[in-house]
Design a protein around this motif. Structure first.
Motif, mmCIF file in Angstrom:
data_model
loop_
_atom_site.group_PDB
_atom_site.id
_atom_site.type_symbol
_atom_site.label_atom_id
_atom_site.label_comp_id
_atom_site.label_asym_id
_atom_site.label_seq_id
_atom_site.Cartn_x
_atom_site.Cartn_y
_atom_site.Cartn_z
ATOM 1 N N UNK A 53 -5.078 -24.608 -14.565
ATOM 2 C CA UNK A 53 -4.105 -23.553 -14.841
ATOM 3 C C UNK A 53 -4.525 -22.249 -14.159
ATOM 4 N N UNK A 54 -5.817 -21.978 -14.160
ATOM 5 C CA UNK A 54 -6.301 -20.757 -13.486
ATOM 6 C C UNK A 54 -6.066 -20.848 -11.980
ATOM 7 N N UNK A 55 -6.354 -22.017 -11.399
ATOM 8 C CA UNK A 55 -6.139 -22.184 -9.949
ATOM 9 C C UNK A 55 -4.656 -21.956 -9.628
ATOM 10 N N UNK A 56 -3.779 -22.514 -10.454
ATOM 11 C CA UNK A 56 -2.335 -22.333 -10.208
ATOM 12 C C UNK A 56 -1.942 -20.864 -10.348
ATOM 13 N N UNK B 25 -8.729 -23.878 -2.857
ATOM 14 C CA UNK B 25 -7.483 -24.549 -3.260
ATOM 15 C C UNK B 25 -6.447 -23.529 -3.750
ATOM 16 N N UNK B 26 -6.926 -22.435 -4.298
ATOM 17 C CA UNK B 26 -6.009 -21.393 -4.794
ATOM 18 C C UNK B 26 -5.505 -20.497 -3.662
ATOM 19 N N UNK C 137 -16.908 -22.579 2.289
ATOM 20 C CA UNK C 137 -16.046 -21.654 3.036
ATOM 21 C C UNK C 137 -16.534 -21.374 4.458
ATOM 22 N N UNK C 138 -17.841 -21.603 4.725
ATOM 23 C CA UNK C 138 -18.400 -21.091 5.977
ATOM 24 C C UNK C 138 -18.796 -19.641 5.763
ATOM 25 N N UNK C 139 -19.944 -19.262 6.328
ATOM 26 C CA UNK C 139 -20.452 -17.913 6.102
ATOM 27 C C UNK C 139 -19.463 -16.822 6.479
#
Ligand code: PHB
Length: 362
Positions: free
Chosen positions: A79-82, A168-169, A221-223
Motif C-alpha cells: 500500500x505504501x509503494x502504491x 518500484x514506486x 539503484x547504482x551509485x
C-alpha cells in the motif's frame, strides 16, 4: 540576477540533469494515512514543489521497526509503494525529479510506535535524553535493546528491499539517511556506540553499518542514483562524536568508491547549542571529491555565494520550501518569501501543507 548565476544553472547529478541547484530538503510532515501510507494531500504537496532541482522526500522508514514518529509514510508495504507511486507519477508529470530518503530511527522511538510494543533497537543499550511524541502525548525515551551482531544482515537486507520498493514506486533515486542521531548515525558516532564487536570500537567498525547499507542500496539503484546524508556536528537526538573531523573525513573518503550522486551535509547543529570545535566543511567536501549538497540555515545570499565560490554544488532548503512551493522562481526573482508556520510542521492536514501560495497568487 543574470541568467548565468550558477545557483540557477542546470547541473548533471549522477544519472540526472537538474534544472537548478536548489533542492527540497527532507522534511518530516506527519500526514500519512492509516498504515503509514502517503495519500492524496502528499501527492499535491510534492507536485506543487516540482520546480526544485531535486526533491528529497521526508524520511521514510524501511521497515516497521524503523518508525519513531506517528504518521510517517513508510516504504515497506504494498500500500505504501502504491501511495508513493501516485506521488512520483505526479511529480514527473509536472516536470520534477524525486529521491526517497531511506530511514531507520534506531533508538529514537518508543514501544507504542514499535511492532508488538517492543523496545526500539540500537547499537548499544543507551537511553537518549529527552521525550518522544507518540501521537497521544510526550513520553520519555526508553532504554533501547542493543542489536545482536547476527541481526544486522537483516537490517541491511531491509534497506536493500526498501530500495527495490522505492524503484518500484518510481523514484529517481534514494538518499541513505546517515544523519541526525538515527540508526546509522548511532553506529557511526562515538557517544552512542559502545560495542566491542566488529560494528563498534574503531572508526572503521563504527562506519561499517553505513557502508554496508550504501553497498546494498547502490546494488539496486547504482551509485549515480544514490545520495548519503551526514551531520557531523548535529547534537539533535542526544548524540555526539569525540572527533567529528576525523570520523567524517574517514566516511567521506570511504564513500568515494561508490561514485555517489551526492553527499548531503547538514552543516552545524539543529539544536542551536553553541559549537565548541569548528568543523571544516570545505575539507569534508574535498575528502569526498564528488557533488556536495549543503544544508542548514542557508538563505538566498549565502546560497548564491556558496555555489558561486565552489563551496557547494547544491543547496537544500527546508523551511523555505515548506512555505514557498515555487521557491526557485522566487529566489531567482529575489521576490519576498512567505514565512513557514511551525504549528503545522508536524501535525494537521491540508492547512500549512498544500495551501501556501505561489508568487502570482500572493
Ligand atoms: C523530525 O521528525 O524531527 C526529524 C526527522 C528526521 C530528521 C530530523 C528531524 O533527519
Amino acid at each position: 540576477m543574470t541568467d548565468s548565476t550558477p545557483l540557477f544553472q542546470p547541473l548533471t547529478l549522477g544519472a540526472l540533469t537538474l534544472p537548478n541547484r536548489l533542492v527540497m530538503a527532507p522534511l518530516t510532515r506527519n500526514r500519512a494515512l492509516d498504515g503509514n501510507v502517503p495519500g492524496p494531500l502528499t501527492v499535491t504537496y510534492y507536485t506543487q514543489r516540482a520546480s526544485a532541482g531535486l526533491i528529497i522526500t521526508e524520511a521514510s522508514p524501511i521497515c516497521p521497526e524503523g518508525h519513531g514518529y506517528p504518521r510517517t509514510p513508510g516504504i515497506h508495504s504494498a500500500e505504501q509503494i502504491a501511495g508513493w507511486r501516485a506521488v512520483t507519477d505526479s511529480v514527473h508529470a509536472a516536470g520534477g525529479r524525486i529521491f526517497m530518503q531511506l530511514w531507520h530511527v534506531g533508538r529514537i522511538s518508543h514501544p507504542s510506535l514499535q511492532p508488538g510494543g517492543a523496545a526500539p533497537v540500537a547499537p548499544s543499550a543507551l537511553k537518549p535524553a529527552g521525550q518522544v511524541w507518540t501521537g497521544s502525548g510526550l513520553e520519555d525515551y526508553v532504554m533501547p535493546r542493543a542489536l545482536a551482531r547476527d541481526e544486522f544482515p537483516a537490517i541491511v537486507e531491509a534497506y536493500r528491499q526498501a530500495a527495490i520498493n522505492a524503484r518500484d514506486a518510481g523514484f529517481d533515486g534514494v538518499e541513505v539517511h546517515g544523519a541526525n542521531g538515527y540508526l546509522l548515525d548511532q553506529f557511526l558516532r562515538s557517544s552512542t556506540n559502545l560495542r566491542d564487536d566488529d560494528y563498534g570500537g574503531s572508526l572503521q567498525n563504527r562506519a561499517r553499518p553505513l557502508l554496508e547499507v550504501v553497498g546494498a542500496v547502490t546494488s539496486v539503484f547504482g551509485g549515480d542514483r544514490v545520495g548519503v546524508r551526514l551531520s557531523p556536528e548535529n547534537r539533535f537526538n542526544d548524540i555526539s562524536d569525540a572527533d567529528p573531523q576525523t570520523t567524517f573525513t574517514y566516511v567521506a573518503v570511504a564513500l568515494r568508491p561508490f561514485n555517489l550522486a551526492y553527499l548531503h551535509v547538514l552543516e552545524g547543529d539543529m539544536t542551536g547549542q553553541p559549537v565548541t570545535t569548528p568543523f571544516d566543511y570545505p575539507a569534508l567536501k574535498t575528502a569526498f571529491g564528488g557533488c556536495y549538497m549543503a544544508n542548514c540555515g542557508y538563505d538566498r545570499s549565502r546560497a548564491l555565494a556558496a555555489v558561486a565560490d565552489g563551496q557547494a554544488d547544491l543547496i537544500a532548503f527546508g523551511r523555505a520550501f515548506i512555505a514557498n512551493p515555487d521557491l526557485p522562481a522566487r529566489l531567482k526573482a529575489d521576490a519576498p518569501l512567505t514565512e513557514a508556520d511551525p504549528k503545522t510542521f508536524y501535525s494537521g492536514e491540508a492547512h500549512g501543507y498544500i495551501d501556501y501560495p505561489t508568487l502570482g497568487a500572493v
